[in-house]
Design an enzyme around this catalytic site. Structure first.
Site, PDB file in Angstrom:
ATOM      1  N   CYS A   2       5.219   8.162  -2.746  1.00  0.00           N
ATOM      2  CA  CYS A   2       5.381   9.233  -3.738  1.00  0.00           C
ATOM      3  C   CYS A   2       6.710   9.107  -4.473  1.00  0.00           C
ATOM      4  O   CYS A   2       7.666   8.521  -3.993  1.00  0.00           O
ATOM      5  CB  CYS A   2       5.335  10.595  -3.043  1.00  0.00           C
ATOM      6  SG  CYS A   2       4.011  10.779  -1.848  1.00  0.00           S
ATOM      7  N   ARG A  27       4.630   3.060  -7.737  1.00  0.00           N
ATOM      8  CA  ARG A  27       4.686   3.379  -6.316  1.00  0.00           C
ATOM      9  C   ARG A  27       3.329   3.832  -5.789  1.00  0.00           C
ATOM     10  O   ARG A  27       3.118   3.864  -4.573  1.00  0.00           O
ATOM     11  CB  ARG A  27       5.728   4.478  -6.065  1.00  0.00           C
ATOM     12  CG  ARG A  27       7.143   4.054  -6.406  1.00  0.00           C
ATOM     13  CD  ARG A  27       8.098   5.223  -6.407  1.00  0.00           C
ATOM     14  NE  ARG A  27       8.344   5.736  -5.077  1.00  0.00           N
ATOM     15  CZ  ARG A  27       9.379   5.409  -4.327  1.00  0.00           C
ATOM     16  NH1 ARG A  27      10.266   4.560  -4.773  1.00  0.00           N
ATOM     17  NH2 ARG A  27       9.546   5.938  -3.130  1.00  0.00           N
ATOM     18  N   TRP A  74       1.067  10.730  -3.276  1.00  0.00           N
ATOM     19  CA  TRP A  74       0.074   9.869  -2.644  1.00  0.00           C
ATOM     20  C   TRP A  74      -0.408  10.613  -1.408  1.00  0.00           C
ATOM     21  O   TRP A  74       0.363  10.886  -0.498  1.00  0.00           O
ATOM     22  CB  TRP A  74       0.706   8.523  -2.265  1.00  0.00           C
ATOM     23  CG  TRP A  74      -0.255   7.475  -1.809  1.00  0.00           C
ATOM     24  CD1 TRP A  74      -0.982   6.620  -2.583  1.00  0.00           C
ATOM     25  CD2 TRP A  74      -0.575   7.139  -0.449  1.00  0.00           C
ATOM     26  NE1 TRP A  74      -1.733   5.781  -1.800  1.00  0.00           N
ATOM     27  CE2 TRP A  74      -1.508   6.076  -0.488  1.00  0.00           C
ATOM     28  CE3 TRP A  74      -0.182   7.642   0.797  1.00  0.00           C
ATOM     29  CZ2 TRP A  74      -2.040   5.501   0.662  1.00  0.00           C
ATOM     30  CZ3 TRP A  74      -0.704   7.071   1.940  1.00  0.00           C
ATOM     31  CH2 TRP A  74      -1.619   6.017   1.872  1.00  0.00           C
ATOM     32  N   ASN A  98       8.715  13.531  -0.237  1.00  0.00           N
ATOM     33  CA  ASN A  98       8.181  12.234   0.170  1.00  0.00           C
ATOM     34  C   ASN A  98       8.327  12.133   1.682  1.00  0.00           C
ATOM     35  O   ASN A  98       9.393  12.461   2.216  1.00  0.00           O
ATOM     36  CB  ASN A  98       8.966  11.080  -0.460  1.00  0.00           C
ATOM     37  CG  ASN A  98       8.782  10.991  -1.956  1.00  0.00           C
ATOM     38  OD1 ASN A  98       7.966  11.685  -2.539  1.00  0.00           O
ATOM     39  ND2 ASN A  98       9.571  10.122  -2.579  1.00  0.00           N
ATOM     40  N   GLY A  99       7.287  11.647   2.368  1.00  0.00           N
ATOM     41  CA  GLY A  99       7.377  11.480   3.808  1.00  0.00           C
ATOM     42  C   GLY A  99       6.326  12.292   4.535  1.00  0.00           C
ATOM     43  O   GLY A  99       5.355  12.774   3.947  1.00  0.00           O
ATOM     44  N   GLU A 476      -2.485 -14.448   3.359  1.00  0.00           N
ATOM     45  CA  GLU A 476      -1.918 -13.820   2.167  1.00  0.00           C
ATOM     46  C   GLU A 476      -2.891 -13.869   0.989  1.00  0.00           C
ATOM     47  O   GLU A 476      -3.037 -12.904   0.237  1.00  0.00           O
ATOM     48  CB  GLU A 476      -0.592 -14.493   1.805  1.00  0.00           C
ATOM     49  CG  GLU A 476      -0.038 -14.166   0.436  1.00  0.00           C
ATOM     50  CD  GLU A 476       0.329 -12.705   0.245  1.00  0.00           C
ATOM     51  OE1 GLU A 476       0.648 -12.337  -0.904  1.00  0.00           O
ATOM     52  OE2 GLU A 476       0.290 -11.920   1.214  1.00  0.00           O
ATOM     53  N   LYS A 480      -4.257 -10.583  -0.998  1.00  0.00           N
ATOM     54  CA  LYS A 480      -4.137 -10.380  -2.440  1.00  0.00           C
ATOM     55  C   LYS A 480      -5.492 -10.062  -3.057  1.00  0.00           C
ATOM     56  O   LYS A 480      -5.615  -9.169  -3.900  1.00  0.00           O
ATOM     57  CB  LYS A 480      -3.571 -11.643  -3.105  1.00  0.00           C
ATOM     58  CG  LYS A 480      -2.097 -11.798  -2.978  1.00  0.00           C
ATOM     59  CD  LYS A 480      -1.355 -10.774  -3.829  1.00  0.00           C
ATOM     60  CE  LYS A 480       0.030 -10.561  -3.269  1.00  0.00           C
ATOM     61  NZ  LYS A 480       0.066  -9.827  -1.992  1.00  0.00           N
ATOM     62  N   GLU A 483      -6.891  -6.512  -1.962  1.00  0.00           N
ATOM     63  CA  GLU A 483      -6.161  -5.310  -2.357  1.00  0.00           C
ATOM     64  C   GLU A 483      -6.293  -4.987  -3.837  1.00  0.00           C
ATOM     65  O   GLU A 483      -6.176  -3.825  -4.219  1.00  0.00           O
ATOM     66  CB  GLU A 483      -4.691  -5.387  -1.941  1.00  0.00           C
ATOM     67  CG  GLU A 483      -3.845  -6.420  -2.622  1.00  0.00           C
ATOM     68  CD  GLU A 483      -2.424  -6.448  -2.054  1.00  0.00           C
ATOM     69  OE1 GLU A 483      -2.019  -5.505  -1.358  1.00  0.00           O
ATOM     70  OE2 GLU A 483      -1.710  -7.436  -2.316  1.00  0.00           O
ATOM     71  N   HIS A 499     -15.009 -20.702  16.053  1.00  0.00           N
ATOM     72  CA  HIS A 499     -14.876 -19.660  17.065  1.00  0.00           C
ATOM     73  C   HIS A 499     -15.321 -18.303  16.521  1.00  0.00           C
ATOM     74  O   HIS A 499     -14.822 -17.265  16.964  1.00  0.00           O
ATOM     75  CB  HIS A 499     -13.432 -19.594  17.570  1.00  0.00           C
ATOM     76  CG  HIS A 499     -13.012 -20.826  18.313  1.00  0.00           C
ATOM     77  ND1 HIS A 499     -13.221 -20.999  19.654  1.00  0.00           N
ATOM     78  CD2 HIS A 499     -12.413 -21.967  17.868  1.00  0.00           C
ATOM     79  CE1 HIS A 499     -12.765 -22.181  20.025  1.00  0.00           C
ATOM     80  NE2 HIS A 499     -12.261 -22.784  18.954  1.00  0.00           N
ATOM     81  N   LYS A 599       3.302   0.939  -3.656  1.00  0.00           N
ATOM     82  CA  LYS A 599       4.205  -0.206  -3.657  1.00  0.00           C
ATOM     83  C   LYS A 599       5.131  -0.188  -2.456  1.00  0.00           C
ATOM     84  O   LYS A 599       5.341  -1.211  -1.811  1.00  0.00           O
ATOM     85  CB  LYS A 599       5.027  -0.207  -4.953  1.00  0.00           C
ATOM     86  CG  LYS A 599       5.995  -1.371  -5.080  1.00  0.00           C
ATOM     87  CD  LYS A 599       5.248  -2.695  -5.133  1.00  0.00           C
ATOM     88  CE  LYS A 599       6.190  -3.861  -5.323  1.00  0.00           C
ATOM     89  NZ  LYS A 599       5.467  -5.149  -5.234  1.00  0.00           N
TER      90      LYS A 599
END
Length: 604
Positions: A2, A27, A74, A98-99, A476, A480, A483, A499, A599
């Site tokens: 946020c 963010r 958020w 925020n938090g 990675e 990418k 997301e 496996h 972010k």
């Protein structure tokens, strides 16, 4: 996550706050709101969705006042609704947060028993109501806020506004970052200095547990013990706060394209001739017998890659941990351990908590993109990655800069421990210096990658395979893709194919194989052949030598420039990023602000 903006100004603040909040959109958020005080009257406006919805609301329902706080939320406790949007108001108090308040249920019960009614599902509303309760008991806003902060458990960055107080704002932080901006007859609060850049370049960063009382004349800061504290004021360079797309369609496209330049900046910062120049505070690796690396998300995959470098080049055993799990294992930390924490923002809550667990147990080194961040300030030594501000939620240039700095650190360790002869170290440094040019060459593949991505966009599942140091890059690459395109993707070590993952292979599942022509190439090709024997659609990413040897029968081919096998993961990050970007474009998703993501993750 946020975003917070607060202004004690000399002009109408609602439009100023909206513009500042736009600078924090990267963010991630799902609702937004503003509260102001005008002629002593506290009022607010809130809206769900993008900031344009709040702007529309303000056109039809203007909000006057030269003192205000704003927020992009958020959702954590309670869904993205107007009722749950910030600011929360309880009588004469408005607050943005925020938090996460961990003891909010107990506080809510206490307040309900005392007769205070709740209007939202959020944890934040307890802050507003608890402050109101203290004011109802006869305390002034400063004391009421102090008493409230003493009761809160968890992480928070807060800004308070009060009815009848046109020249007062109170801010506080614990676990979440918060900055104070200094103007001429104006004062500002922001969760990120970037939000305040158009208004001021004079910034004071609050430290853990700080409470700040702002008026237009200045700020008083009190530490976690309630004692007056002096925090340094810093003047930011314009480059630190510039946010321009430079003609690119998306921030992510701009940041991918910047990689040759920022990698060259990082190499110039740390390398002179054949010398790797690190801060004097960096411990001598001869005295280090174990490294712990801790990070989240993309930074975690950078650590997994660096594990290969530290162990192969410097012969130091390395453990890599996901930050959100590290401290809950209560791992024993032996003497002569170096703990390395990697974070783009330097504010990642789980990584910061892991760092604090290691404090006084090990030497602490941070690899960060924000030198003024909490993680940088709380480390024994911090190495900036020199990526410049990264706005896109999906990390690109920060990842390759993290890899570059970690590679240099591994070479420094090898030099300290004499595990490589000087001529080999010089060769590795030369190979690193050549990467910016190779990345520029790799960018020439973008039109071909765009065509492949249109086909990938039709898939529902995609697998990435890699062996050795390309395995973390497979992880990675999958991250990418998932997301920003919302396609299910998984990364696997090539040797793990039989496996379990091979059960997923059929003609509908593309398999992206990251395989430079190195000592492990033949083993990876054997795995690739097993996929093709089962009608799997293989997209091979290799160099010209690898293509000549193994491209026959593959579905698609991306050819990279030849590169040192040691540092191939840095170069091969480029096609992985471009595949994700263009697949997302083909699917029409929000590239820079993908759903549900933020972010900087500043809560656990």
């Amino acid at each position: 996550m946020c975003g917070i903006v607060g202004v004690l100004g000399t002009h109408e603040v609602a439009p100023i706050i909206v513009e500042a909040l736009k600078r924090l959109e990267y963010r991630g958020y799902d609702s937004a709101g503003i509260a102001t005080v005008s002629d002593g009257v506290l009022d607010r406006r809130r809206a769900v969705g993008k900031l344009v919805n709040l702007s529309d609301h303000l056109v039809h329902n203007p909000l006057a006042g030269k003192s205000g706080i704003g927020h992009t939320r958020w959702a954590t406790h309670g869904g993205p609704t107007v009722g749950n949007a910030h600011p929360h108001q309880a009588g004469p108090v408005a607050v943005v947060h925020n938090g996460i308040i961990e003891n909010f249920k107990a506080l809510r019960t206490e307040l309900e028993v005392a007769g205070y009614a709740f209007q939202s599902e959020t944890d934040t509303e307890v802050i507003a109501l608890l402050t109101r309760k203290h004011i109802d008991e006869g305390h002034d806003p400063r004391e009421a806020t102090r008493l409230t902060l003493e009761r809160l458990e968890g992480a928070f960055a807060l800004a308070f506004l009060f009815q009848g107080e046109d020249d007062l704002m109170i801010a506080a932080r614990k676990g979440s970052p918060l900055a104070i901006g200094h103007g001429d007859g104006e004062m500002y609060v922001g969760s990120d200095a970037i939000a305040l850049a158009p208004m001021t370049n004079r910034i004071t960063y609050l430290e853990e547990g700080d409470r700040a009382v702002l008026t237009r004349a200045g700020v008083e800061i009190f530490d976690s013990e309630g004692r007056p504290a002096i925090r340094a004021m810093k003047t930011l360079d314009a480059d630190q706060t510039r946010v321009e797309k430079g003609g690119h369609r998306h921030w992510m496209a701009k940041e991918i394209a910047e990689q040759p330049v920022v990698l060259a900046d990082a190499l110039t910062h740390y390398v002179s001739g054949n010398d790797i120049q690190m801060p004097a505070e960096l411990p001598d690796f001869k005295g280090i017998d174990r490294i712990i690396m801790v990070a989240c998300g993309t930074a975690f995959y950078a650590c997994l890659t660096a594990k290969y470098w530290f162990e192969q080049l410097a012969r130091i055993p390395v453990e890599v941990d996901v930050a959100s799990e590290f401290r809950y294992r209560e791992p024993p930390i032996t003497a002569n351990t170096l703990a390395i924490f990697v974070s783009q923002s330097g504010e990642t809550a789980d990584t910061l908590a892991a760092l604090r667990y290691c404090r006084d147990k090990a030497a602490i080194l941070a690899v960060v993109n924000v030198p003024e961040s909490s993680i940088a300030r709380e480390s024994d030594v911090a190495l900036p990655i020199m990526a410049g501000r990264e706005i896109g939620v999906a990390s690109t240039k920060a990842f390759t800069c993290q890899l570059t700095v970690l590679a240099l650190l591994a070479l420094r360790a090898a030099g300290d421990r004499s595990t490589l002869p000087p001529e080999t170290l010089a060769t590795h440094l030369s190979d690193l210096r050549g990467l910016p040019a190779l990345i520029s060459q790799a960018m020439a593949c973008e039109p071909h990658i765009r065509d492949i991505a249109r086909k990938l966009a039709e898939a529902q599942d995609i697998l990435f395979l890699g062996r050795g140091a390309m395995y973390p890059l497979a992880l990675e690459g999958a991250l990418k893709l998932k997301e920003i395109s919302y396609i299910h993707a998984e990364g696997y070590a090539s040797g793990e194919l039989k496996h379990g993952p091979i059960a997923l292979v059929d003609k509908h599942v593309p398999i992206i194989v990251l395989a430079p022509r190195d000592s492990l190439f033949e083993k990876t090709v054997s795995n690739m052949q097993e996929v093709m024997a089962r009608a799997g659609k293989v997209l091979l990413v290799t160099d010209s030598a690898g293509a000549a040897e193994a491209a026959s029968g593959t579905w698609e081919l991306i050819t990279m420039p030849a590169v040192s096998s040691v540092f191939a993961p840095i170069l091969y990050a480029i096609p992985a990023q471009l595949l994700a970007y263009h697949t997302a474009i083909a699917k029409g998703t929000d590239v820079d602000q993908p759903r549900n993501l933020a972010k900087s993750v500043t809560v656990e």
